[in-house]
Enzyme design. Structure first.
Site, PDB file in Angstrom:
ATOM      1  N   PRO A  30      28.247 -84.446  -2.962  1.00  0.00           N
ATOM      2  CA  PRO A  30      28.271 -83.772  -1.900  1.00  0.00           C
ATOM      3  C   PRO A  30      30.441 -83.139  -1.468  1.00  0.00           C
ATOM      4  CG  PRO A  30      27.557 -85.027  -0.953  1.00  0.00           C
ATOM      5  CD  PRO A  30      27.187 -85.726  -2.073  1.00  0.00           C
ATOM      6  N   GLU A  84      22.795 -94.305   0.626  1.00  0.00           N
ATOM      7  CA  GLU A  84      23.569 -93.633   1.867  1.00  0.00           C
ATOM      8  C   GLU A  84      25.281 -93.053   0.473  1.00  0.00           C
ATOM      9  OE1 GLU A  84      22.586 -91.827   4.490  1.00  0.00           O
ATOM     10  OE2 GLU A  84      24.761 -91.711   5.069  1.00  0.00           O
ATOM     11  N   ARG A 105      21.922 -73.449 -21.304  1.00  0.00           N
ATOM     12  CA  ARG A 105      22.019 -71.969 -21.632  1.00  0.00           C
ATOM     13  C   ARG A 105      22.357 -71.205 -21.793  1.00  0.00           C
ATOM     14  NH1 ARG A 105      22.165 -68.104 -17.927  1.00  0.00           N
ATOM     15  NH2 ARG A 105      20.400 -67.204 -19.145  1.00  0.00           N
ATOM     16  N   ASP A 123      23.368 -61.241 -17.741  1.00  0.00           N
ATOM     17  CA  ASP A 123      23.336 -62.223 -16.211  1.00  0.00           C
ATOM     18  C   ASP A 123      23.735 -61.758 -14.829  1.00  0.00           C
ATOM     19  OD1 ASP A 123      21.259 -63.830 -17.644  1.00  0.00           O
ATOM     20  OD2 ASP A 123      21.659 -65.301 -17.302  1.00  0.00           O
TER      21      ASP A 123
END
Ligand code: 9D3
Length: 276
Positions: A108, A135, A173, A188
């Site tokens: 994160p 953690e 992709r 897209d």
């Protein structure tokens, strides 16, 4: 005339450092990425830090120095798993000693992954992806072994595995030969062909579903009218949901006079007293 190879086509390979290797069946065996994997366009190899432990309990985590909740992943099993992956990649010719694949931590605290990032990844040979659990991870491992940290966005996951799968799906992709024409990335959202606008709505049979008809322009058979309708829909949807993408497209010189008139009208229609 001698033949000078500029870039030899190298199959993409991802090495996953993970305590949950079974999770990766989702991206390896299913859908577009699964089909590309079966065709040898990319490969995925998992390395479990638990297999690099030496104690009877096969310990991969311990309590944090300084106290606090949760457990922290040990540096040594992670580091040995990375070394094994690096050696195996060289052995397989997945990359060269001069250009080893980056070691990437899903975290994160990383830079947020986006479509521009996916395109850059698609030009490379893959990566060693570290998936954390608990953690966190001993910072000394990150400092010594990790080249780059990548986040999926501002929400909390239970570990890096789903993040790694999202990243790989977005990259695979884009590899040549992965998509059929019918599912081509050219149309897209975020693709240059749409000028960074959101895609217009899609409809299929029946022509009337529970009383709701398909928008008339799509049934007209008039290609220019259909294209104009889709462009209008893209512009209006993007202005309503992601106005910053309109700003970005405008700054990149992607909006013409006709687009600007559509946006002006859409702006009026969405205000109190406007139509709709
Ligand atoms: C909220 C918990 N955090 C502080 C108390 C620490 C924390 C530890 C481990 C937060 C998340 C995780 C596990 N997440 C990932 O490994 C992860 C992630 C994410 O949580 N959000 C967005 N992208 C990513 S990529 C990897």
């Amino acid at each position: 005339m001698p033949f000078v190879p500029v870039l030899s086509a190298r199959a993409m390979r991802f090495d996953l450092i993970t305590l949950f290797p079974e999770m990766f069946a989702a991206v390896r065996d299913q859908g577009v990425s699964g089909r590309a994997h079966a065709r040898g366009i990319w490969s995925l190899v998992t390395w479990n830090p638990r297999d690099f432990t030496t104690d009877v309990h096969r310990t991969v985590d311990d309590r944090p120095y300084g106290g606090g909740p949760g457990m922290v992943m040990l540096a040594e099993p992670l580091s040995q798993a990375v070394e094994a992956a690096r050696a195996a990649r060289l052995q397989a010719g997945a990359d060269t000693p001069e250009a080893p694949a980056p070691v990437v931590l899903l975290s994160p605290a990383g830079r947020t992954h986006d479509q521009a990032g996916a395109r850059r990844w698609a030009d490379g040979t893959g990566a060693i992806l570290i998936c954390g659990r608990y953690e966190g991870i001993d910072q000394r491992f990150i400092d010594r072994c990790v080249d780059e940290e990548v986040s999926l966005g501002d929400f909390v996951l239970s570990g890096g595995e789903l993040g790694a799968m999202v990243l790989m799906d977005s990259v695979v992709r884009l590899l040549p030969g992965v998509l059929h024409d019918a599912e081509s990335a050219v149309q897209d959202s975020f693709n240059p062909a749409l000028d960074g606008l959101l895609d217009s709505p899609h409809y299929t049979r029946p022509e009337v579903w529970r009383g709701d008809p398909v928008p008339e322009p799509l049934l007209s058979g008039h290609h220019a009218r259909i294209a104009a309708w889709r462009r209008e829909q893209s512009l209006a949807l993007t202005a309503a949901r992601r106005p910053e993408l309109i700003e970005r497209a405008r700054a990149a010189g992607r909006l013409d006079g006709s687009d600007e008139r559509v946006l002006e009208q859409a702006g009026r229609d969405s205000k109190p007293g406007g139509k709709g």
